[in-house]
Design a protein around this motif. Sequence first.
Motif, PDB file in Angstrom:
ATOM      1  N   THR A  84      -2.454   6.677  19.706  1.00 41.48           N
ATOM      2  CA  THR A  84      -1.569   6.418  20.848  1.00 41.48           C
ATOM      3  C   THR A  84      -0.195   5.919  20.411  1.00 41.48           C
ATOM      4  N   SER A  85       0.057   5.882  19.119  1.00 40.06           N
ATOM      5  CA  SER A  85       1.344   5.395  18.616  1.00 40.06           C
ATOM      6  C   SER A  85       2.029   6.478  17.797  1.00 40.06           C
ATOM      7  N   MET A  86       3.349   6.412  17.760  1.00 38.57           N
ATOM      8  CA  MET A  86       4.101   7.293  16.876  1.00 38.57           C
ATOM      9  C   MET A  86       5.393   6.599  16.464  1.00 38.57           C
ATOM     10  N   VAL A  87       5.989   7.108  15.411  1.00 35.61           N
ATOM     11  CA  VAL A  87       7.269   6.626  14.915  1.00 35.61           C
ATOM     12  C   VAL A  87       8.236   7.802  14.917  1.00 35.61           C
ATOM     13  N   ILE A  88       9.412   7.616  15.516  1.00 36.21           N
ATOM     14  CA  ILE A  88      10.446   8.655  15.488  1.00 36.21           C
ATOM     15  C   ILE A  88      11.250   8.480  14.205  1.00 36.21           C
ATOM     16  N   ASP A  89      11.077   9.395  13.295  1.00 29.69           N
ATOM     17  CA  ASP A  89      11.769   9.354  12.002  1.00 29.69           C
ATOM     18  C   ASP A  89      12.936  10.339  12.067  1.00 29.69           C
ATOM     19  N   ASP A  90      14.066   9.873  12.623  1.00 30.54           N
ATOM     20  CA  ASP A  90      15.220  10.755  12.811  1.00 30.54           C
ATOM     21  C   ASP A  90      16.290  10.561  11.744  1.00 30.54           C
ATOM     22  N   ARG A  91      15.954   9.782  10.708  1.00 32.24           N
ATOM     23  CA  ARG A  91      16.865   9.550   9.566  1.00 32.24           C
ATOM     24  C   ARG A  91      18.161   8.861   9.982  1.00 32.24           C
ATOM     25  N   LYS A  92      18.107   8.173  11.128  1.00 29.59           N
ATOM     26  CA  LYS A  92      19.293   7.457  11.586  1.00 29.59           C
ATOM     27  C   LYS A  92      19.074   5.958  11.455  1.00 29.59           C
ATOM     28  N   GLU A  93      20.173   5.244  11.353  1.00 25.70           N
ATOM     29  CA  GLU A  93      20.104   3.797  11.188  1.00 25.70           C
ATOM     30  C   GLU A  93      19.480   3.149  12.425  1.00 25.70           C
ATOM     31  N   ASP A  94      18.544   2.247  12.182  1.00 26.87           N
ATOM     32  CA  ASP A  94      17.909   1.533  13.289  1.00 26.87           C
ATOM     33  C   ASP A  94      18.902   0.510  13.842  1.00 26.87           C
ATOM     34  N   SER A  95      19.359   0.753  15.054  1.00 28.99           N
ATOM     35  CA  SER A  95      20.380  -0.093  15.653  1.00 28.99           C
ATOM     36  C   SER A  95      19.910  -0.583  17.011  1.00 28.99           C
ATOM     37  N   PRO A  96      20.250  -1.817  17.383  1.00 31.05           N
ATOM     38  CA  PRO A  96      19.895  -2.304  18.726  1.00 31.05           C
ATOM     39  C   PRO A  96      20.700  -1.637  19.826  1.00 31.05           C
ATOM     40  N   GLU A  97      21.744  -0.916  19.458  1.00 28.48           N
ATOM     41  CA  GLU A  97      22.540  -0.203  20.451  1.00 28.48           C
ATOM     42  C   GLU A  97      22.362   1.296  20.227  1.00 28.48           C
ATOM     43  N   PHE A  98      21.811   1.957  21.226  1.00 30.44           N
ATOM     44  CA  PHE A  98      21.565   3.390  21.138  1.00 30.44           C
ATOM     45  C   PHE A  98      21.543   3.962  22.554  1.00 30.44           C
ATOM     46  N   SER A  99      21.484   5.280  22.646  1.00 32.08           N
ATOM     47  CA  SER A  99      21.498   5.958  23.948  1.00 32.08           C
ATOM     48  C   SER A  99      20.379   6.991  24.002  1.00 32.08           C
ATOM     49  N   PHE A 100      19.925   7.272  25.213  1.00 36.07           N
ATOM     50  CA  PHE A 100      18.962   8.347  25.425  1.00 36.07           C
ATOM     51  C   PHE A 100      19.189   8.936  26.808  1.00 36.07           C
ATOM     52  N   MET A 101      18.608  10.104  27.046  1.00 34.62           N
ATOM     53  CA  MET A 101      18.730  10.762  28.347  1.00 34.62           C
ATOM     54  C   MET A 101      17.359  10.858  29.012  1.00 34.62           C
ATOM     55  N   VAL A 102      17.381  10.984  30.340  1.00 29.65           N
ATOM     56  CA  VAL A 102      16.146  11.098  31.121  1.00 29.65           C
ATOM     57  C   VAL A 102      16.292  12.257  32.102  1.00 29.65           C
ATOM     58  N   ILE A 103      15.331  13.170  32.080  1.00 28.84           N
ATOM     59  CA  ILE A 103      15.278  14.262  33.030  1.00 28.84           C
ATOM     60  C   ILE A 103      13.881  14.303  33.640  1.00 28.84           C
ATOM     61  N   GLY A 104      13.690  15.116  34.662  1.00 28.45           N
ATOM     62  CA  GLY A 104      12.364  15.241  35.247  1.00 28.45           C
ATOM     63  C   GLY A 104      12.313  16.267  36.360  1.00 28.45           C
ATOM     64  N   ASP A 105      11.112  16.800  36.619  1.00 35.38           N
ATOM     65  CA  ASP A 105      10.896  17.797  37.667  1.00 35.38           C
ATOM     66  C   ASP A 105      11.873  18.951  37.513  1.00 35.38           C
ATOM     67  N   SER A 106      11.909  19.454  36.303  1.00 37.86           N
ATOM     68  CA  SER A 106      12.950  20.408  35.939  1.00 37.86           C
ATOM     69  C   SER A 106      12.477  21.853  35.906  1.00 37.86           C
TER      70      SER A 106
END
Length: 522
Positions: A35-57
């Motif tokens: 039930t766990s995973m790690v996103i290994d995107d080779r980017k610096e782990d920062s407390p400030e980041f962005s993401f997007m949310v979509i749904g019912d698409s």
Amino acid sequence: MRLISEPSIPVKIQKMKERVRWRHPSILQRGIDQTSMVIDDRKEDSPEFSFMVIGDSGTKSHYGHHPQREVAELMLPHKDDCRFVLHTGDVIYVVGSHEYYPANFIEPYREFIVGGDNPKNISYDRMVFNLPFLPVLGNHDYYDVPFMYRLLTGSTLRLRRMLRYKDFEIGWHGSNQGDAYARAFLDYMAAIVSPEELQNHLDSHYTAKTDTGRCLRYEPGQFTRLPNRYYTFRYGGIDFFALDSNTFNTPSPLPTTQAGEIYRQELEKRRQEIDQEELQILTMCDRLNPNNPDEAEQLDDLSAKLDQINEVKIDIEKQLTHTTPIIDFEQLDWLRSRLIESWNTFEVRGRVIYFHHPPYVTEATKWNQAQTLAVRHRLRWVLEQVAETLGSLIKERPIVDLILNGHAHCLEYLRTVDTGYADSHINYIISGGSGRRPRRQRPEGTELMETFGDIPDSSTRKVADSLLYVGRNGYASQQQLPYSCVRIDVRDGCPPKFIVRPLVAERVEQQWYSRQLEPFVI
């Protein structure tokens, strides 16, 4: 005959377990947490980041315009700034069939998929994302076409003939009890035949570690599979919990009292009324020409009403047929224990939950649905247990900083008031307007009132406010059809702040416009 069929909750749970080889001996031997995973995107782990949310698409082009693609193009300028995309469910309409993945998912999101410059060469069960796409299951991702109906009508439904509606997205197949979604997004280990191949697979892809053991490593551009139908990951000090609300949305049984019997009779009467309403709409649709742009718009509006009617019918049917509620306690217990663990982990500064069915919503038909009440009560039950365990540790903070949902075809921001329970003062964002026909807000207004207690000793009080609603508005030539998603910027600090940026493409008089909404902070 019913338009769609839906597997029972035990079948949903068991089938999904089989597909990921839940607790297989080779998995247990390696101490793997499925039930766990790690996103290994080779980017610096920062407390400030962005993401997007979509749904019912998950819908395709309608009469020459493609709302989902319009939303995807809104997302593209933010692609390089965002670390991942969360999807709140209903990836494919109408019945989650694999045959619609090419047109309804791969083509519109081609820039987010490796090899997307040739989208026709990408198989739905071989997708690799260059930006993490992290969905949860919606109700349509579990739906099927009844077998006898397929025998009677071939590759179409009666509705398609009656409507002469070429965009009615039901073909030969359904989801096969969620199998299409599982093959598209989950680590479908049931397809691995030999023990040696399974062992090599586990040793190659379950190489990440968390406090709960080894887990799957999600690598954009390389291996982009999810470990389970519900899962968790940590990013920038925020714990994200993805849930499958399709297995804890069963309505409670109707009371065996006189009041319960009266309510049952009202439900049966309502079902008969909406059956008649459906026939009237179908008759109206049959008179319209889908090749005429003006009449095509009317068809789309009437089809949106048919969608709503079908949802109400399903909700009524669930209330009338369920005598003993079947609840996915395994998942809810998992959420409870992981939230407690999260609060006892020093480096975690915030928590986000996302799932399909919204506990709080002002879209026209959703608030009074029994499924909405069921999800609200089950989530509230979990949060109450977490609050009791944590005690003074949570202080004045809500247990969860943000809850993201879909199911309602709109963009909405709500906040609970003091509900009297542990779901007080929580921010909710519904991002369910990313492609399927937008819905109107209910006429009753933005304040949500909940009834507590049993009749006649019930009381009603305010539990939430809707602070933003973006949905279908206006009529005829002035009708506005906004399709949407959101970008969320996470800021440093404990608790974190979230800057929400609505992204909206609006269709008015057969023209598309970019609608600018001010960002807001929660």
